[in-house]
Design a protein around this motif. Structure first.
Motif, mmCIF file in Angstrom:
data_model
loop_
_atom_site.group_PDB
_atom_site.id
_atom_site.type_symbol
_atom_site.label_atom_id
_atom_site.label_comp_id
_atom_site.label_asym_id
_atom_site.label_seq_id
_atom_site.Cartn_x
_atom_site.Cartn_y
_atom_site.Cartn_z
ATOM 1 N N UNK A 1 0.805 -1.220 0.000
ATOM 2 C CA UNK A 1 0.000 0.000 0.000
ATOM 3 C C UNK A 1 0.837 1.269 0.000
ATOM 4 N N UNK A 2 2.046 1.202 0.521
ATOM 5 C CA UNK A 2 2.906 2.389 0.546
ATOM 6 C C UNK A 2 3.450 2.747 -0.836
ATOM 7 N N UNK A 3 3.320 1.850 -1.816
ATOM 8 C CA UNK A 3 3.808 2.115 -3.167
ATOM 9 C C UNK A 3 2.815 2.929 -4.008
ATOM 10 N N UNK A 4 1.662 3.197 -3.489
ATOM 11 C CA UNK A 4 0.660 3.971 -4.218
ATOM 12 C C UNK A 4 1.125 5.424 -4.289
ATOM 13 N N UNK A 5 1.057 6.019 -5.468
ATOM 14 C CA UNK A 5 1.543 7.378 -5.696
ATOM 15 C C UNK A 5 0.384 8.369 -5.793
ATOM 16 N N UNK A 6 0.354 9.376 -4.906
ATOM 17 C CA UNK A 6 -0.690 10.411 -5.009
ATOM 18 C C UNK A 6 -0.573 11.180 -6.331
ATOM 19 N N UNK A 7 -1.708 11.450 -6.940
ATOM 20 C CA UNK A 7 -1.744 12.182 -8.201
ATOM 21 C C UNK A 7 -1.585 11.299 -9.421
ATOM 22 N N UNK A 8 -1.004 10.118 -9.280
ATOM 23 C CA UNK A 8 -0.786 9.226 -10.419
ATOM 24 C C UNK A 8 -1.802 8.086 -10.446
ATOM 25 N N UNK A 9 -1.958 7.414 -9.317
ATOM 26 C CA UNK A 9 -2.847 6.257 -9.255
ATOM 27 C C UNK A 9 -4.297 6.705 -9.107
ATOM 28 N N UNK A 10 -5.197 5.860 -9.603
ATOM 29 C CA UNK A 10 -6.634 6.117 -9.502
ATOM 30 C C UNK A 10 -7.271 5.004 -8.678
ATOM 31 N N UNK A 11 -8.564 5.152 -8.452
ATOM 32 C CA UNK A 11 -9.299 4.151 -7.672
ATOM 33 C C UNK A 11 -9.201 2.770 -8.330
ATOM 34 N N UNK A 12 -9.283 2.722 -9.650
ATOM 35 C CA UNK A 12 -9.232 1.430 -10.350
ATOM 36 C C UNK A 12 -7.836 0.819 -10.312
ATOM 37 N N UNK A 13 -6.782 1.634 -10.390
ATOM 38 C CA UNK A 13 -5.432 1.061 -10.313
ATOM 39 C C UNK A 13 -5.121 0.579 -8.893
ATOM 40 N N UNK B 1 -7.371 -0.582 -6.814
ATOM 41 C CA UNK B 1 -8.141 -1.817 -6.698
ATOM 42 C C UNK B 1 -7.439 -2.960 -7.425
ATOM 43 N N UNK B 2 -6.846 -2.679 -8.582
ATOM 44 C CA UNK B 2 -6.143 -3.719 -9.329
ATOM 45 C C UNK B 2 -4.853 -4.150 -8.624
ATOM 46 N N UNK B 3 -4.125 -3.196 -8.013
ATOM 47 C CA UNK B 3 -2.852 -3.525 -7.369
ATOM 48 C C UNK B 3 -3.026 -4.155 -5.997
ATOM 49 N N UNK B 4 -3.945 -3.589 -5.190
ATOM 50 C CA UNK B 4 -4.062 -4.011 -3.798
ATOM 51 C C UNK B 4 -5.280 -4.870 -3.504
ATOM 52 N N UNK B 5 -6.271 -4.824 -4.366
ATOM 53 C CA UNK B 5 -7.499 -5.552 -4.103
ATOM 54 C C UNK B 5 -8.445 -4.727 -3.258
ATOM 55 N N UNK B 6 -9.487 -5.352 -2.759
ATOM 56 C CA UNK B 6 -10.485 -4.654 -1.954
ATOM 57 C C UNK B 6 -9.868 -4.193 -0.641
ATOM 58 N N UNK B 7 -10.280 -3.026 -0.146
ATOM 59 C CA UNK B 7 -9.724 -2.541 1.119
ATOM 60 C C UNK B 7 -10.259 -3.337 2.307
#
Length: 159
Positions: free
Chosen positions: A36-48, A50-56
């Motif tokens: 989860x720490x690899x998610x980039x603000x401004x770049x990633x979207x809700x769908x990406x 969801x695809x990378x991490x799965x459901x919260x």
């Protein structure tokens, strides 16, 4: 003879060492490929996300635009209570355009102890002991010829 006694004691004590080995339990989100720490603000979207991490693990109670991923590692030694070794909480906030606005990281050190409300409802009056509960009604029985108000005797007077 002494060697045999030491060997026998050693063999008998060997199973006890298994009690001293901590057992580990993982709870919550377990990352497969992406953290989860690899998610980039401004770049990633809700769908990406969801695809990378799965459901919260959960969503914010007051805002569906915040996803929360929680994980915890507990260790237990023998019969003692489990102890939290690591706790990671990642909150991902999305903007109105479904892009990630911020990624917040929390650990066990960021937590606070909360006193929960007790599961008892306070009642008025005094508490009765065991003997008062058992023998409390002795002597409190009304006789049938009393001044008690009943449907047959609405005034409560004797007839």
């Amino acid at each position: 003879m002494a060697r045999r006694a030491i060997l026998a004691v050693g063999l008998l004590a060997l199973p006890l060492t298994a009690c001293l080995t901590p057992s580990r339990d993982y709870h919550g989100y377990v990352a497969d490929e992406a953290q989860p720490s690899e998610i980039q603000p401004g770049e990633d979207t809700r769908s990406t996300v969801l695809a990378q991490l799965g459901s919260p693990s959960t969503k914010s109670l007051f805002d569906d635009n915040t996803w929360i991923y929680m994980s915890e590692l507990q260790e237990r030694v023998a019969f003692y209570r489990p102890r939290v070794k690591t706790r990671n909480i990642t909150a991902i906030a999305f903007g109105t355009d479904d892009k990630v606005e911020e990624v917040l990281q929390y650990s066990a050190e960021d937590g606070q102890v909360i006193n929960y409300a007790s599961r008892e409802t306070p009642t008025r009056g005094r508490e009765l002991g065991l003997w008062e509960q058992i023998f409390g009604s002795v002597g409190n029985v009304r006789l049938p010829n009393s001044d008690e108000v009943t449907p047959d005797n609405p005034t409560g007077r004797r007839r």
